[in-house]
Design an enzyme around this catalytic site. Structure first.
Site, PDB file in Angstrom:
ATOM      1  N   GLY A   6      -5.358  13.563  -6.015  1.00 23.97           N
ATOM      2  CA  GLY A   6      -5.935  14.017  -7.288  1.00 23.97           C
ATOM      3  C   GLY A   6      -7.411  14.333  -7.175  1.00 23.97           C
ATOM      4  O   GLY A   6      -7.878  15.361  -7.702  1.00 23.97           O
ATOM      5  N   GLN A  27       1.106  11.185   2.020  1.00 26.54           N
ATOM      6  CA  GLN A  27       1.969  10.022   1.795  1.00 26.54           C
ATOM      7  C   GLN A  27       3.460  10.360   1.680  1.00 26.54           C
ATOM      8  O   GLN A  27       4.299   9.532   2.063  1.00 26.54           O
ATOM      9  CB  GLN A  27       1.487   9.243   0.561  1.00 26.54           C
ATOM     10  N   VAL A  87     -16.450   2.196  -3.737  1.00 19.36           N
ATOM     11  CA  VAL A  87     -16.827   2.007  -5.138  1.00 19.36           C
ATOM     12  C   VAL A  87     -16.590   0.536  -5.465  1.00 19.36           C
ATOM     13  O   VAL A  87     -15.502   0.000  -5.194  1.00 19.36           O
ATOM     14  CB  VAL A  87     -15.945   2.895  -6.055  1.00 19.36           C
ATOM     15  N   CYS A 142       5.742   7.189  -6.615  1.00 25.11           N
ATOM     16  CA  CYS A 142       6.986   7.823  -6.167  1.00 25.11           C
ATOM     17  C   CYS A 142       8.183   6.889  -6.306  1.00 25.11           C
ATOM     18  O   CYS A 142       8.717   6.397  -5.296  1.00 25.11           O
ATOM     19  CB  CYS A 142       6.881   8.328  -4.735  1.00 25.11           C
ATOM     20  N   ASP A 197      -2.409   8.255  -9.845  1.00 22.60           N
ATOM     21  CA  ASP A 197      -1.740   6.954  -9.969  1.00 22.60           C
ATOM     22  C   ASP A 197      -2.551   5.926 -10.749  1.00 22.60           C
ATOM     23  O   ASP A 197      -2.000   4.923 -11.205  1.00 22.60           O
ATOM     24  CB  ASP A 197      -1.475   6.377  -8.568  1.00 22.60           C
ATOM     25  N   LYS A 234       4.403   8.474 -11.184  1.00 21.82           N
ATOM     26  CA  LYS A 234       3.204   8.531 -10.336  1.00 21.82           C
ATOM     27  C   LYS A 234       3.538   9.258  -9.033  1.00 21.82           C
ATOM     28  O   LYS A 234       4.060   8.656  -8.079  1.00 21.82           O
ATOM     29  CB  LYS A 234       2.692   7.124 -10.027  1.00 21.82           C
ATOM     30  N   THR A 235       3.262  10.546  -9.015  1.00 28.11           N
ATOM     31  CA  THR A 235       3.590  11.370  -7.848  1.00 28.11           C
ATOM     32  C   THR A 235       2.449  12.343  -7.560  1.00 28.11           C
ATOM     33  O   THR A 235       1.636  12.642  -8.441  1.00 28.11           O
ATOM     34  CB  THR A 235       4.863  12.212  -8.095  1.00 28.11           C
ATOM     35  N   ALA A 236       2.426  12.851  -6.328  1.00 21.97           N
ATOM     36  CA  ALA A 236       1.449  13.887  -5.982  1.00 21.97           C
ATOM     37  C   ALA A 236       1.715  15.135  -6.829  1.00 21.97           C
ATOM     38  O   ALA A 236       0.787  15.867  -7.188  1.00 21.97           O
ATOM     39  CB  ALA A 236       1.557  14.215  -4.499  1.00 21.97           C
ATOM     40  N   CYS A 274      10.254  15.008  -7.999  1.00 25.62           N
ATOM     41  CA  CYS A 274      10.584  14.078  -6.927  1.00 25.62           C
ATOM     42  C   CYS A 274      11.723  14.675  -6.103  1.00 25.62           C
ATOM     43  O   CYS A 274      12.859  14.768  -6.579  1.00 25.62           O
ATOM     44  CB  CYS A 274      11.025  12.748  -7.543  1.00 25.62           C
TER      45      CYS A 274
HETATM   46  C1  LIG Z   1       6.087   6.323   0.619  1.00 26.91           C
HETATM   47  C2  LIG Z   1       5.543   7.325  -0.367  1.00 26.91           C
HETATM   48  C3  LIG Z   1       6.261   8.454  -0.649  1.00 26.91           C
HETATM   49  C4  LIG Z   1       5.807   9.369  -1.585  1.00 26.91           C
HETATM   50  N1  LIG Z   1       6.550  10.493  -1.826  1.00 26.91           N
HETATM   51  C5  LIG Z   1       6.116  11.409  -2.715  1.00 26.91           C
HETATM   52  C6  LIG Z   1       6.850  12.621  -2.920  1.00 26.91           C
HETATM   53  O1  LIG Z   1       7.870  12.887  -2.273  1.00 26.91           O
HETATM   54  N2  LIG Z   1       6.378  13.492  -3.839  1.00 26.91           N
HETATM   55  C7  LIG Z   1       5.247  13.255  -4.556  1.00 26.91           C
HETATM   56  O2  LIG Z   1       4.864  14.099  -5.378  1.00 26.91           O
HETATM   57  N3  LIG Z   1       4.537  12.102  -4.386  1.00 26.91           N
HETATM   58  C8  LIG Z   1       4.932  11.191  -3.479  1.00 26.91           C
HETATM   59  N4  LIG Z   1       4.205  10.038  -3.262  1.00 26.91           N
HETATM   60  C9  LIG Z   1       3.134   9.662  -4.199  1.00 26.91           C
HETATM   61  C10 LIG Z   1       1.806  10.363  -3.972  1.00 26.91           C
HETATM   62  O3  LIG Z   1       1.394  10.270  -2.624  1.00 26.91           O
HETATM   63  C11 LIG Z   1       0.774   9.741  -4.901  1.00 26.91           C
HETATM   64  O4  LIG Z   1       1.285   9.731  -6.222  1.00 26.91           O
HETATM   65  C12 LIG Z   1      -0.518  10.545  -4.885  1.00 26.91           C
HETATM   66  O5  LIG Z   1      -1.108  10.497  -3.613  1.00 26.91           O
HETATM   67  C13 LIG Z   1      -1.494  10.013  -5.949  1.00 26.91           C
HETATM   68  O6  LIG Z   1      -2.742  10.623  -5.834  1.00 26.91           O
HETATM   69  P1  LIG Z   1      -4.054   9.841  -6.259  1.00 26.91           P
HETATM   70  O7  LIG Z   1      -5.172  10.795  -6.060  1.00 26.91           O
HETATM   71  O8  LIG Z   1      -3.864   9.241  -7.595  1.00 26.91           O
HETATM   72  O9  LIG Z   1      -4.154   8.611  -5.240  1.00 26.91           O
HETATM   73  P2  LIG Z   1      -4.307   8.632  -3.666  1.00 26.91           P
HETATM   74  O10 LIG Z   1      -3.846   9.919  -3.096  1.00 26.91           O
HETATM   75  O11 LIG Z   1      -3.651   7.394  -3.187  1.00 26.91           O
HETATM   76  O12 LIG Z   1      -5.891   8.557  -3.427  1.00 26.91           O
HETATM   77  C14 LIG Z   1      -6.693   7.494  -3.861  1.00 26.91           C
HETATM   78  C15 LIG Z   1      -7.979   7.513  -3.047  1.00 26.91           C
HETATM   79  O13 LIG Z   1      -8.924   6.605  -3.626  1.00 26.91           O
HETATM   80  C16 LIG Z   1      -9.590   5.939  -2.601  1.00 26.91           C
HETATM   81  N5  LIG Z   1     -10.112   4.665  -3.142  1.00 26.91           N
HETATM   82  C17 LIG Z   1      -9.407   3.696  -3.768  1.00 26.91           C
HETATM   83  N6  LIG Z   1     -10.215   2.690  -4.133  1.00 26.91           N
HETATM   84  C18 LIG Z   1     -11.461   3.038  -3.732  1.00 26.91           C
HETATM   85  C19 LIG Z   1     -12.714   2.392  -3.817  1.00 26.91           C
HETATM   86  N7  LIG Z   1     -12.877   1.193  -4.409  1.00 26.91           N
HETATM   87  N8  LIG Z   1     -13.803   3.020  -3.280  1.00 26.91           N
HETATM   88  C20 LIG Z   1     -13.667   4.236  -2.687  1.00 26.91           C
HETATM   89  N9  LIG Z   1     -12.500   4.877  -2.570  1.00 26.91           N
HETATM   90  C21 LIG Z   1     -11.406   4.291  -3.093  1.00 26.91           C
HETATM   91  C22 LIG Z   1      -8.522   5.738  -1.537  1.00 26.91           C
HETATM   92  O14 LIG Z   1      -9.108   5.504  -0.264  1.00 26.91           O
HETATM   93  C23 LIG Z   1      -7.758   7.047  -1.615  1.00 26.91           C
HETATM   94  O15 LIG Z   1      -8.262   8.017  -0.716  1.00 26.91           O
HETATM   95  C24 LIG Z   1       4.595   9.138  -2.274  1.00 26.91           C
HETATM   96  C25 LIG Z   1       3.824   8.021  -1.955  1.00 26.91           C
HETATM   97  C26 LIG Z   1       4.286   7.115  -0.988  1.00 26.91           C
HETATM   98  C27 LIG Z   1       3.428   5.924  -0.616  1.00 26.91           C
END
Ligand SMILES: Cc1cc2nc3c(=O)[nH]c(=O)nc-3n(C[C@H](O)[C@H](O)[C@H](O)COP(=O)(O)OP(=O)(O)OC[C@H]3O[C@@H](n4cnc5c(N)ncnc54)[C@H](O)[C@@H]3O)c2cc1C
Length: 391
Positions: A14, A44, A79, A162, A295, A303-305, A338
């Site tokens: 995100g 992921q 952070v 996911c 997420d 909660k998905t990408a 998904c």
């Molecule tokens: C096994 C698995 C399978 C999946 N399959 C799918 C799928 O098929 N299709 C789909 O759409 N989604 C899938 N997902 C879900 C998808 O990857 C997540 O929903 C998506 O990455 C969420 O994006 P985000 O930006 O919210 O969080 P994230 O991509 O997790 O990024 C969060 C970022 O914040 C950083 N961060 C956290 N806390 C701090 C801090 N205190 N200080 C500095 N940096 C920090 C982390 O290092 C990370 O880089 C899957 C996930 C997993 C684990």
């Protein structure tokens, strides 16, 4: 000249998408800074494919510096808190002032939240919490050695990203064991602390039909209390016990402590774990200059990408309007997708929004090709960079 400052917390799905979309939309007098504690961005959705050799582990990560072009500053730091009244982000190594803030810090995985899970992973050869990249890689080697037995997938009581991933793990394991010729002497079982294995219809009924045909078992209302890695047993809160030969547990998931404990941004959400936002505008309910996506927030989407990708455009559009003093007109409709990989070469895509299902519950080879062969490169080369032919 007084620069307007946008701070984006998290360079995951995100955060990276939002930064790149905003950079393309806004003039150069707006400063965009992305903070992440990690310099590594992982794809992921590969984590349930790596164990079976359907995607190569080494190809699923990029250095964060590769994701951003000129005009987006990346700061590697942790952070530790946010003060939205003073408009300051606390970092392990200093602080960052902002005019507008985007929170995209994702889920925190805590393998210690279920007793025995971490010990099982670290000290035995039968526990692989595949939501961690390292465990997904280790599982690939372990599966090569596995000669049959009871393969169990468990889910924690917390919300998970996911929610389809444990089902995919169960179905791909069943298919893998068949291909290895050891399905006859094996069982495949998945648990969840709920009545059903998947929340959304009509995909749920189609999945039940597939699971019946393939004898994949579902243990309903199973609240995992403890894992005993020596006895190879999962204990449920109601006293049920599930023995395993190979365990793929989903790790319990929470908000990041920097946000939940050291900021007021999650006040009022369930268990105080999620940033409270309007589910359509994605603006914080108390702090006008704060937005959140992915997420980490409390909009009731899966909660998905796929969801974060749609939200990134809404955040960018509304933030642009907001900083120009215009009404925010863009609305997120809860879209999530998904891809349910049912066996090697076949998948069904569950696609839905806040109100209704969008795609038909149909398995096809094309869905597999899209998910495994096409989407990873679309993710790296288009979506993450803020390009989206179908935003
Ligand atoms: C096994 C698995 C399978 C999946 N399959 C799918 C799928 O098929 N299709 C789909 O759409 N989604 C899938 N997902 C879900 C998808 O990857 C997540 O929903 C998506 O990455 C969420 O994006 P985000 O930006 O919210 O969080 P994230 O991509 O997790 O990024 C969060 C970022 O914040 C950083 N961060 C956290 N806390 C701090 C801090 N205190 N200080 C500095 N940096 C920090 C982390 O290092 C990370 O880089 C899957 C996930 C997993 C684990």
């Amino acid at each position: 000249m007084n620069m307007t400052k946008i701070a984006i917390l998290g360079a995951g799905t995100g955060g990276a998408m939002t930064a790149n979309i905003l950079r393309r939309k806004l003039d150069s007098d707006v400063d965009i800074t992305v903070v992440d504690k990690s310099t590594n961005h992982l794809y992921q959705p590969s984590f349930y494919l790596i164990p079976f050799g359907y995607l190569e582990a080494e190809e699923q990560s990029r250095d964060v510096s590769e994701l951003f072009g000129e005009g987006v500053e990346f700061v590697q730091d942790e952070v530790t808190g946010v003060d939205p009244d003073e408009k300051v982000v606390d970092l392990a190594d200093g602080e960052l002032e902002y005019d507008y803030l985007v929170v995209a810090t994702g889920h925190r995985l805590d393998p210690t939240a279920i007793p025995g899970l971490l010990e099982g992973w670290q000290e035995t050869d039968s526990v692989y919490p595949f939501y961690h990249y390292d465990a997904a890689m280790e599982m690939a080697d372990a599966l090569e050695e596995f000669d049959g037995g009871r393969f169990v997938v468990t889910q924690p009581d917390t919300p998970i990203k996911c929610p389809g991933a444990p089902l995919k793990m169960a179905m791909l394991a069943d298919d893998y064991l068949r291909r290895q010729g050891i399905r006859e002497e094996s069982e495949v079982i998945m648990t969840r602390n709920a009545e059903h294995h998947f929340g959304v219809q009509p995909y749920r009924d189609k999945l039940y039909q597939i699971w019946d045909e393939r004898d994949i078992q579902f243990e309903a209302n199973f609240s995992v209390e403890e894992i005993d890695p020596d006895e190879q047993v999962v204990h449920a809160a109601d006293g049920r016990e599930l023995e395993y030969d190979f365990l793929a547990p989903v790790t319990p998931q929470f908000g990041q402590k920097a946000i939940t404990e050291n900021s007021p941004l999650t006040e009022g959400s369930d268990d105080g774990e999620y940033v409270t936002i309007d589910q359509h505008t994605l603006q914080h309910t108390e702090y006008d200059d704060v937005f959140a996506l992915g997420d980490c927030e409390n909009a009731p989407h899966s909660k998905t990408a796929a969801a974060a990708r749609k939200e990134a455009h809404v955040v960018a559009n509304n933030l642009e309007s907001h900083l120009q003093g215009l009404p925010m007109n863009d609305e997120y409709d809860g879209y999530a997708a998904c891809p349910l990989l049912t066996e090697k070469g076949k998948a069904m895509v569950a696609e839905f929004d806040y109100d209704e299902p969008i795609s038909a519950p149909v398995e096809s080879k094309m869905n597999w090709i899209m998910d495994v062969n096409v989407l990873p490169s679309v993710y790296w080369n288009l979506w993450l960079r803020g390009y989206d032919p179908l935003p």
